[in-house]
Design a protein around this motif. Structure first.
Motif, PDB file in Angstrom:
ATOM      1  N   VAL A 162      11.561  -2.011  -2.140  1.00  0.00           N
ATOM      2  CA  VAL A 162      12.630  -2.867  -1.613  1.00  0.00           C
ATOM      3  C   VAL A 162      12.152  -3.593  -0.355  1.00  0.00           C
ATOM      4  O   VAL A 162      12.340  -4.804  -0.211  1.00  0.00           O
ATOM      5  N   CYS A 163      11.522  -2.863   0.548  1.00  0.00           N
ATOM      6  CA  CYS A 163      10.988  -3.482   1.768  1.00  0.00           C
ATOM      7  C   CYS A 163       9.921  -4.519   1.432  1.00  0.00           C
ATOM      8  O   CYS A 163       9.866  -5.586   2.059  1.00  0.00           O
ATOM      9  N   LEU A 164       9.087  -4.232   0.442  1.00  0.00           N
ATOM     10  CA  LEU A 164       8.058  -5.171   0.006  1.00  0.00           C
ATOM     11  C   LEU A 164       8.682  -6.470  -0.494  1.00  0.00           C
ATOM     12  O   LEU A 164       8.238  -7.562  -0.134  1.00  0.00           O
ATOM     13  N   LEU A 172       0.814  -1.213   0.000  1.00  0.00           N
ATOM     14  CA  LEU A 172       0.000   0.000   0.000  1.00  0.00           C
ATOM     15  C   LEU A 172       0.851   1.268   0.000  1.00  0.00           C
ATOM     16  O   LEU A 172       0.524   2.249  -0.687  1.00  0.00           O
ATOM     17  N   TRP A 173       1.942   1.271   0.759  1.00  0.00           N
ATOM     18  CA  TRP A 173       2.846   2.426   0.742  1.00  0.00           C
ATOM     19  C   TRP A 173       3.448   2.622  -0.647  1.00  0.00           C
ATOM     20  O   TRP A 173       3.629   3.749  -1.116  1.00  0.00           O
ATOM     21  N   THR A 174       3.773   1.513  -1.314  1.00  0.00           N
ATOM     22  CA  THR A 174       4.313   1.608  -2.672  1.00  0.00           C
ATOM     23  C   THR A 174       3.265   2.210  -3.605  1.00  0.00           C
ATOM     24  O   THR A 174       3.581   3.110  -4.409  1.00  0.00           O
ATOM     25  N   LEU A 175       2.029   1.745  -3.512  1.00  0.00           N
ATOM     26  CA  LEU A 175       0.959   2.306  -4.330  1.00  0.00           C
ATOM     27  C   LEU A 175       0.735   3.790  -4.022  1.00  0.00           C
ATOM     28  O   LEU A 175       0.502   4.598  -4.929  1.00  0.00           O
ATOM     29  N   TYR A 176       0.810   4.135  -2.755  1.00  0.00           N
ATOM     30  CA  TYR A 176       0.681   5.536  -2.343  1.00  0.00           C
ATOM     31  C   TYR A 176       1.780   6.383  -2.989  1.00  0.00           C
ATOM     32  O   TYR A 176       1.520   7.464  -3.523  1.00  0.00           O
ATOM     33  N   GLY A 177       3.010   5.870  -2.929  1.00  0.00           N
ATOM     34  CA  GLY A 177       4.129   6.582  -3.554  1.00  0.00           C
ATOM     35  C   GLY A 177       3.939   6.733  -5.050  1.00  0.00           C
ATOM     36  O   GLY A 177       4.233   7.785  -5.626  1.00  0.00           O
ATOM     37  N   ILE A 178       3.429   5.673  -5.695  1.00  0.00           N
ATOM     38  CA  ILE A 178       3.160   5.747  -7.135  1.00  0.00           C
ATOM     39  C   ILE A 178       2.089   6.800  -7.409  1.00  0.00           C
ATOM     40  O   ILE A 178       2.219   7.612  -8.334  1.00  0.00           O
ATOM     41  N   GLY A 179       1.048   6.794  -6.581  1.00  0.00           N
ATOM     42  CA  GLY A 179      -0.021   7.783  -6.746  1.00  0.00           C
ATOM     43  C   GLY A 179       0.469   9.211  -6.616  1.00  0.00           C
ATOM     44  O   GLY A 179       0.012  10.101  -7.333  1.00  0.00           O
ATOM     45  N   TRP A 213       9.347   9.197  -5.871  1.00  0.00           N
ATOM     46  CA  TRP A 213      10.299   8.106  -6.040  1.00  0.00           C
ATOM     47  C   TRP A 213      10.904   7.601  -4.733  1.00  0.00           C
ATOM     48  O   TRP A 213      11.093   6.387  -4.587  1.00  0.00           O
ATOM     49  N   PRO A 214      11.199   8.456  -3.758  1.00  0.00           N
ATOM     50  CA  PRO A 214      11.734   7.906  -2.509  1.00  0.00           C
ATOM     51  C   PRO A 214      10.774   6.927  -1.824  1.00  0.00           C
ATOM     52  O   PRO A 214      11.195   5.889  -1.311  1.00  0.00           O
ATOM     53  N   LEU A 215       9.477   7.232  -1.841  1.00  0.00           N
ATOM     54  CA  LEU A 215       8.482   6.313  -1.281  1.00  0.00           C
ATOM     55  C   LEU A 215       8.389   5.031  -2.101  1.00  0.00           C
ATOM     56  O   LEU A 215       8.292   3.929  -1.547  1.00  0.00           O
ATOM     57  N   ILE A 216       8.419   5.172  -3.403  1.00  0.00           N
ATOM     58  CA  ILE A 216       8.286   4.019  -4.287  1.00  0.00           C
ATOM     59  C   ILE A 216       9.472   3.069  -4.119  1.00  0.00           C
ATOM     60  O   ILE A 216       9.285   1.865  -3.915  1.00  0.00           O
ATOM     61  N   VAL A 217      10.675   3.597  -4.190  1.00  0.00           N
ATOM     62  CA  VAL A 217      11.874   2.759  -4.120  1.00  0.00           C
ATOM     63  C   VAL A 217      12.010   2.104  -2.752  1.00  0.00           C
ATOM     64  O   VAL A 217      12.186   0.887  -2.649  1.00  0.00           O
ATOM     65  N   THR A 218      11.921   2.895  -1.699  1.00  0.00           N
ATOM     66  CA  THR A 218      12.098   2.363  -0.345  1.00  0.00           C
ATOM     67  C   THR A 218      11.074   1.281  -0.041  1.00  0.00           C
ATOM     68  O   THR A 218      11.426   0.190   0.421  1.00  0.00           O
TER      69      THR A 218
END
Length: 100
Positions: A70-72, A51-58, A62-67
């Protein structure tokens, strides 16, 4: 000055978050033991990172998406190893580290 502090704090936090799963994942590869890991907790962790990755994409951040990506990946590996039967766990661990 505030921007530099915020950027540094965010970068260090991102690095800590990403690296925090590596020792657990590596321990699983080496020991093939996941008995002490809660699949329910890791299921929520994986869902949270997805969900955090999707939030970052939305947001296009990029810092939210990448971090969080990787954690995902790392949390998903740990969850998968927790759910697999021992024979498949051994095969997966041998694939990651043939010398284990």
């Amino acid at each position: 000055m505030t921007t530099n502090w915020v950027t540094i704090a965010g970068s260090v936090a991102a690095f800590c978050s990403m690296i925090s799963f590596v020792p657990q994942a590596w321990r699983i590869v080496k020991s093939r033991d996941t008995g002490a890991i809660s699949p329910v907790m890791y299921s929520f962790t994986v869902a949270g990172f997805a969900l955090w990755t999707l939030y970052g994409i939305g947001l296009g951040e990029w810092p939210l998406i990448v971090t969080n990506s990787v954690c995902l990946l790392l949390a998903s590996f740990i969850l998968l190893m927790t759910l697999l039967p021992q024979a498949k766990k051994d095969t997966m661990a041998d694939t990651v580290d043939p010398d284990a």
